[in-house]
Every structure is written in structure tokens, then in C-alpha cells.
Design a protein around this motif. Sequence first.
Motif, mmCIF file in Angstrom:
data_model
loop_
_atom_site.group_PDB
_atom_site.id
_atom_site.type_symbol
_atom_site.label_atom_id
_atom_site.label_comp_id
_atom_site.label_asym_id
_atom_site.label_seq_id
_atom_site.Cartn_x
_atom_site.Cartn_y
_atom_site.Cartn_z
ATOM 1 N N ILE A 1 1.573 -6.034 8.876
ATOM 2 C CA ILE A 1 1.050 -7.117 8.049
ATOM 3 C C ILE A 1 1.662 -7.118 6.654
ATOM 4 C CG2 ILE A 1 -1.068 -8.155 7.126
ATOM 5 C CD1 ILE A 1 -0.954 -8.070 10.181
ATOM 6 N N GLN A 2 1.879 -5.921 6.076
ATOM 7 C CA GLN A 2 2.330 -5.805 4.686
ATOM 8 C C GLN A 2 3.124 -4.517 4.516
ATOM 9 O OE1 GLN A 2 -1.167 -3.636 2.214
ATOM 10 N NE2 GLN A 2 -1.655 -5.739 2.800
ATOM 11 N N PRO A 3 3.885 -4.397 3.427
ATOM 12 C CA PRO A 3 4.651 -3.159 3.214
ATOM 13 C C PRO A 3 3.735 -1.962 2.945
ATOM 14 C CG PRO A 3 4.914 -4.666 1.343
ATOM 15 C CD PRO A 3 4.183 -5.418 2.405
ATOM 16 N N VAL A 4 4.030 -0.854 3.613
ATOM 17 C CA VAL A 4 3.287 0.390 3.448
ATOM 18 C C VAL A 4 4.279 1.546 3.358
ATOM 19 C CG1 VAL A 4 1.506 1.917 4.366
ATOM 20 C CG2 VAL A 4 1.408 -0.533 4.877
ATOM 21 N N TYR A 5 4.134 2.357 2.333
ATOM 22 C CA TYR A 5 4.937 3.561 2.192
ATOM 23 C C TYR A 5 4.041 4.786 2.364
ATOM 24 C CZ TYR A 5 8.639 0.599 0.311
ATOM 25 O OH TYR A 5 9.600 -0.357 0.164
ATOM 26 N N THR A 6 4.589 5.813 3.020
ATOM 27 C CA THR A 6 3.835 7.042 3.246
ATOM 28 C C THR A 6 4.635 8.237 2.741
ATOM 29 O OG1 THR A 6 2.767 6.119 5.221
ATOM 30 C CG2 THR A 6 2.737 8.501 4.988
ATOM 31 N N PHE A 7 3.972 9.144 2.046
ATOM 32 C CA PHE A 7 4.588 10.409 1.655
ATOM 33 C C PHE A 7 3.755 11.549 2.222
ATOM 34 C CE2 PHE A 7 1.459 9.697 -1.649
ATOM 35 C CZ PHE A 7 1.007 10.948 -2.006
ATOM 36 N N ASN A 8 4.357 12.721 2.300
ATOM 37 C CA ASN A 8 3.700 13.889 2.874
ATOM 38 C C ASN A 8 3.699 15.031 1.872
ATOM 39 O OD1 ASN A 8 3.720 12.537 5.493
ATOM 40 N ND2 ASN A 8 5.893 13.060 5.558
ATOM 41 N N GLU B 1 9.411 -8.522 5.381
ATOM 42 C CA GLU B 1 9.282 -9.509 6.456
ATOM 43 C C GLU B 1 8.210 -9.024 7.421
ATOM 44 O OE1 GLU B 1 13.013 -10.297 8.307
ATOM 45 O OE2 GLU B 1 14.014 -10.843 6.420
ATOM 46 N N PRO B 2 6.996 -9.576 7.350
ATOM 47 C CA PRO B 2 5.914 -9.101 8.226
ATOM 48 C C PRO B 2 6.235 -9.353 9.694
ATOM 49 C CG PRO B 2 5.274 -11.109 7.070
ATOM 50 C CD PRO B 2 6.573 -10.667 6.465
ATOM 51 N N LYS B 3 5.816 -8.404 10.521
ATOM 52 C CA LYS B 3 6.011 -8.569 11.965
ATOM 53 C C LYS B 3 4.994 -9.546 12.542
ATOM 54 C CE LYS B 3 9.188 -5.409 11.894
ATOM 55 N NZ LYS B 3 10.623 -5.776 12.051
ATOM 56 N N SER C 1 0.830 -1.209 0.000
ATOM 57 C CA SER C 1 0.000 0.000 0.000
ATOM 58 C C SER C 1 0.857 1.249 0.000
ATOM 59 C CB SER C 1 -0.910 0.021 1.235
ATOM 60 O OG SER C 1 -1.808 -1.059 1.239
ATOM 61 N N ILE C 2 0.268 2.332 -0.497
ATOM 62 C CA ILE C 2 0.858 3.670 -0.402
ATOM 63 C C ILE C 2 -0.151 4.560 0.305
ATOM 64 C CG2 ILE C 2 1.747 5.677 -1.641
ATOM 65 C CD1 ILE C 2 2.515 3.833 -3.932
ATOM 66 N N ALA C 3 0.305 5.267 1.330
ATOM 67 C CA ALA C 3 -0.543 6.160 2.110
ATOM 68 C C ALA C 3 0.040 7.575 2.056
ATOM 69 C CB ALA C 3 -0.653 5.669 3.548
ATOM 70 N N HIS C 4 -0.671 8.513 2.650
ATOM 71 C CA HIS C 4 -0.284 9.922 2.565
ATOM 72 C C HIS C 4 -0.691 10.634 3.840
ATOM 73 C CE1 HIS C 4 -1.804 14.087 1.890
ATOM 74 N NE2 HIS C 4 -0.646 14.248 1.288
ATOM 75 N N VAL D 1 9.193 -3.526 -9.501
ATOM 76 C CA VAL D 1 9.476 -2.839 -8.235
ATOM 77 C C VAL D 1 8.545 -3.348 -7.136
ATOM 78 C CG1 VAL D 1 9.441 -0.611 -7.052
ATOM 79 C CG2 VAL D 1 10.413 -0.802 -9.352
ATOM 80 N N ALA D 2 7.260 -3.407 -7.443
ATOM 81 C CA ALA D 2 6.280 -3.839 -6.439
ATOM 82 C C ALA D 2 6.540 -5.271 -5.994
ATOM 83 C CB ALA D 2 4.867 -3.705 -6.991
ATOM 84 N N LYS D 3 6.819 -6.147 -6.922
ATOM 85 C CA LYS D 3 7.035 -7.556 -6.574
ATOM 86 C C LYS D 3 8.304 -7.730 -5.757
ATOM 87 C CE LYS D 3 6.329 -9.389 -10.748
ATOM 88 N NZ LYS D 3 6.063 -10.398 -11.788
ATOM 89 N N LYS D 4 9.334 -6.941 -6.033
ATOM 90 C CA LYS D 4 10.560 -6.995 -5.239
ATOM 91 C C LYS D 4 10.293 -6.543 -3.805
ATOM 92 C CE LYS D 4 15.388 -5.386 -5.340
ATOM 93 N NZ LYS D 4 15.463 -4.665 -4.061
ATOM 94 N N ILE D 5 9.512 -5.462 -3.657
ATOM 95 C CA ILE D 5 9.172 -4.977 -2.318
ATOM 96 C C ILE D 5 8.425 -6.047 -1.529
ATOM 97 C CG2 ILE D 5 7.716 -3.332 -1.066
ATOM 98 C CD1 ILE D 5 8.373 -1.303 -3.332
ATOM 99 N N VAL D 6 7.439 -6.654 -2.159
ATOM 100 C CA VAL D 6 6.637 -7.680 -1.486
ATOM 101 C C VAL D 6 7.491 -8.885 -1.114
ATOM 102 C CG1 VAL D 6 4.714 -9.301 -1.772
ATOM 103 C CG2 VAL D 6 4.495 -6.941 -2.591
ATOM 104 N N LYS D 7 8.357 -9.299 -2.018
ATOM 105 C CA LYS D 7 9.201 -10.472 -1.775
ATOM 106 C C LYS D 7 10.150 -10.252 -0.612
ATOM 107 C CE LYS D 7 12.507 -13.576 -4.048
ATOM 108 N NZ LYS D 7 13.237 -13.875 -5.309
ATOM 109 N N GLU D 8 10.696 -9.044 -0.506
ATOM 110 C CA GLU D 8 11.704 -8.770 0.519
ATOM 111 C C GLU D 8 11.109 -8.363 1.860
ATOM 112 O OE1 GLU D 8 14.255 -5.824 -1.165
ATOM 113 O OE2 GLU D 8 15.207 -7.234 -2.579
#
Length: 443
Positions: free
Chosen positions: A360-367, A419-421, A179-182, A410-417
Motif C-alpha cells: 500500500i505504501q513505502p515501508v523501510y525496516t532495519f534490524n 509505486e503501490p502494488k 513507515s519505518i519498522a524494525h 527525503v520523505a516526500k521524494k520517497i512517497v512520490k517515487e
Amino acid sequence: MDAIEKKIIDIIDTHKDEIIEFARDIYDNAELGYKEHRTAEKFASFTRKLGLEVTEGHAVTGVKAYLNQDKKDNVSLALIGELDALRISNHPHFNKETQGAHCCGHHAQLTGILGAALALADEEVAKALDGQVVFFAVPAEEYGEIEFKNKLKDEGKIKYGGGKCELIRIGAFDDVDLSIAHHSVNGNKISFSQRSNNGFVSKVIKVHGKASHAAASPELGVNALNAASLGLSALGYHRETFKDTDHVRIHPIITKGGDLVNVVPDEVVIETLVRAGNADAIVDASKKTDRAFFAGGAALGATVEIETMPGYLPTLPVAPDKELVEAAKIAADGKYEVDVIDDAGSFSGGSTDVGDLQHIQPVYTFNTGGINGKFHGADFEVVDEELAYIQTAKVFALSAYRFLRDNAGVAKKIVKEYEPKLSKDEYIKLLDSFIKTEIREFE
């Protein structure tokens, strides 16, 4: 900038007035958590007109609009915008009917993913995306109105007070890989931060006494307000026991203090959040909060009922992906500074349910800036609509394209790498462990 990126920017610029009009309408018609029915319907209607499949009612008011569903098995990316507002009654854009005011910029998030949908739904652009995009309007990020949310829980409509927490529980993120959040910020930049935030539990504390005539026969009553006041004082004395490194914040409000001035108060209701930077500190501060109010009840002979519910987990520090930063630079086009802030290890006392999703999953946030005044304050104002809304839409859209182009490498590399907590089941088990109701009667 390639041809698709140029087209994304051109589409958003062409629809600039329409995007800003949407933002202003949401700004003037703010709604509180799990009550965002008008906002959700407006978003759903707009995305349907783009030809997207739309599903509604996720965690009461959540909306998902789907692009490229035939590519979901390759990778699925969610762009997240929050629906809810705050009750800031002296804000210039406070809506008396809904009791809401957007003093945290959630309307800018929602506008951003709507603007991104306008661009990404273009036939040529969509074809260049090798994955599914979910434009996800999510409810109830602001954790207020705890009694109302507990009522929804009792009615079986939700289990958790936080929107993303509930969406995780019901499986609404099961078809999302990243996901991408803001978030809006003060100033005139597009920025990326790595600082962490507190997690918390919520409490509704009900102190039950005995009513009596406050002047003629106060000795026959049990003053619930006095018992609650003792609890608040006892809680204050705990402050020196909290470690600075745990970032503990406890901030109660009295939502009911009595009925009539000439009647001994027989019920007082207090809502509070108990925040800290890690789970152990949250548990410790929660126990001390309970002891404080039970002590007040014991001193006055009142009955104390404390209902504890899970809030949010602490956020995790996340460095922005280079493609996200590059998307911001393309969007800014030299008109705005793009700042990658080196603040890993710093801390904010606030909280957000983005942290729950991060576990649970990778999340990036920009402002994005364009805001003056205090967040959660009456002087919050949007002073640069281009930055607050249009740049937000461009960064969302360009980031989605850069993540999903070229077989979504890019997305698949992020998901593959990543490590969920926690697994989803472990997450639910953890939040359920915070749910507790305890009643103590004192005579």
C-alpha cells in the motif's frame, strides 16, 4: 552529525535507564495478539505524558501518538512497534497470567519507538521536523490463536486476523504516507536486509464424528480423530507436489483431539497456516489442504468444516534508503557494525504483515541485534540491552529526523517515487477473496 542529531542522541542517552526499565517491564508482562491491553495502556500513558495527542482502540488494542499534527499535510511518517507476543510456555519470561512470552523482540520495537518519542517530542527537535510523526503501537503481528481471532470476527470486532491488515481495512493508515519498522536479530550488528518472506492463509478445520463408548461399542461411533489423522497423512503426501521455488510451508496443530479416552472422539479441531511465496501458490496449497481433510472425512464418514481466512501477503524486497543507513551509522558511533546485506532474491519461510503494508505504501525496516537463541524458541534472550533497545530508539529517531528535515525532502521524494502494488480498495478485495467456509457431510 548536526546539532539536532546530537541532541536526539543526548536525550536518549539521558533517559537510558528509563527506556530499559520500560523494555524489561514489557518483556515480563507479554500479551498475545488482540489481548495486549496492559501493554497498550502503558504505551498510551507514557506518550500522553510527553504531551502527545493519543488515540486508542485501533483494531482492538492499537495506539497512535501524534507529534506535529499541524504539519501532517506536508508528509506523515509512522514509526511502527508491535505489541504482541507468543505462547512459549517454557520461556524464562513466560507470563502465566497472559500466556505470553516475547520471543520475537516485539518489546524491543515498542521500546524503540517510545525512546524515539522521548527525543523527537523535545521542543527544539520537533520544530526541526517538517512533517507529522505517528508513533504507532500495532496489535497482533503473530498469527496464532486462530479460533480466538475468528471469535472476534464473529463478534464484529475485527475482520482480519493480522493487526496491520485490520488497521489498513479500518483506515488507521490513511493518515500515514510512509513507515519505518524494525525487527530484532541475532548478533551484535545493526543491519538491513532485502530478502522476501512468505504470505499465507489460515484455516480452522473441524472434524465432526459421533461419540460412543470406545471399548464397549466403538462400532456405533464415528472417530473424528481417525478422520483427522487421515487428513494429516493425505496432506503429507502432497509435499512432493509443491515447487521448491514457491516456498510452501503447511504446519498444522491439533487444538482439540477428543474429550475422554474411553469415548470415541466426536470433534477434533486443527489449526494451520498455509504459506507460500506468491498468491497463486497459496491458492494451490490451500485447495490441496482442503482436499486432504475432506478425503479423511469421506473415508470415515465424518463431517468436515473448513474455515479459511486471509493471513498476510508476501513481503517485498526493499533496499534501505541511504538516509536510514546513515542514521544507523550515527547511532552506532563506531561501537557497532552497520551491515547492509546484499541478499535480494533470498527468501524466508516465515511471514509478517509488514508485507501487507508494503503493498500500500513505502515501508523501510532495519534490524538490531543483542539477541541470542532461537526466535520463537525458549532460549530466546536479550544479551545486549544497549543494542536491542537504545540503539533501536536512536535509529528510529535519527531516521525520522533525516526523513523530515529540510521541508521533509527525503520523505516526500520517497512517497512520490513509490509505486503501490495495490490500492487500499484492491487490497481489501483481495483479502476478502480468501474468506471461505465449506462444510461437507459424509456417511
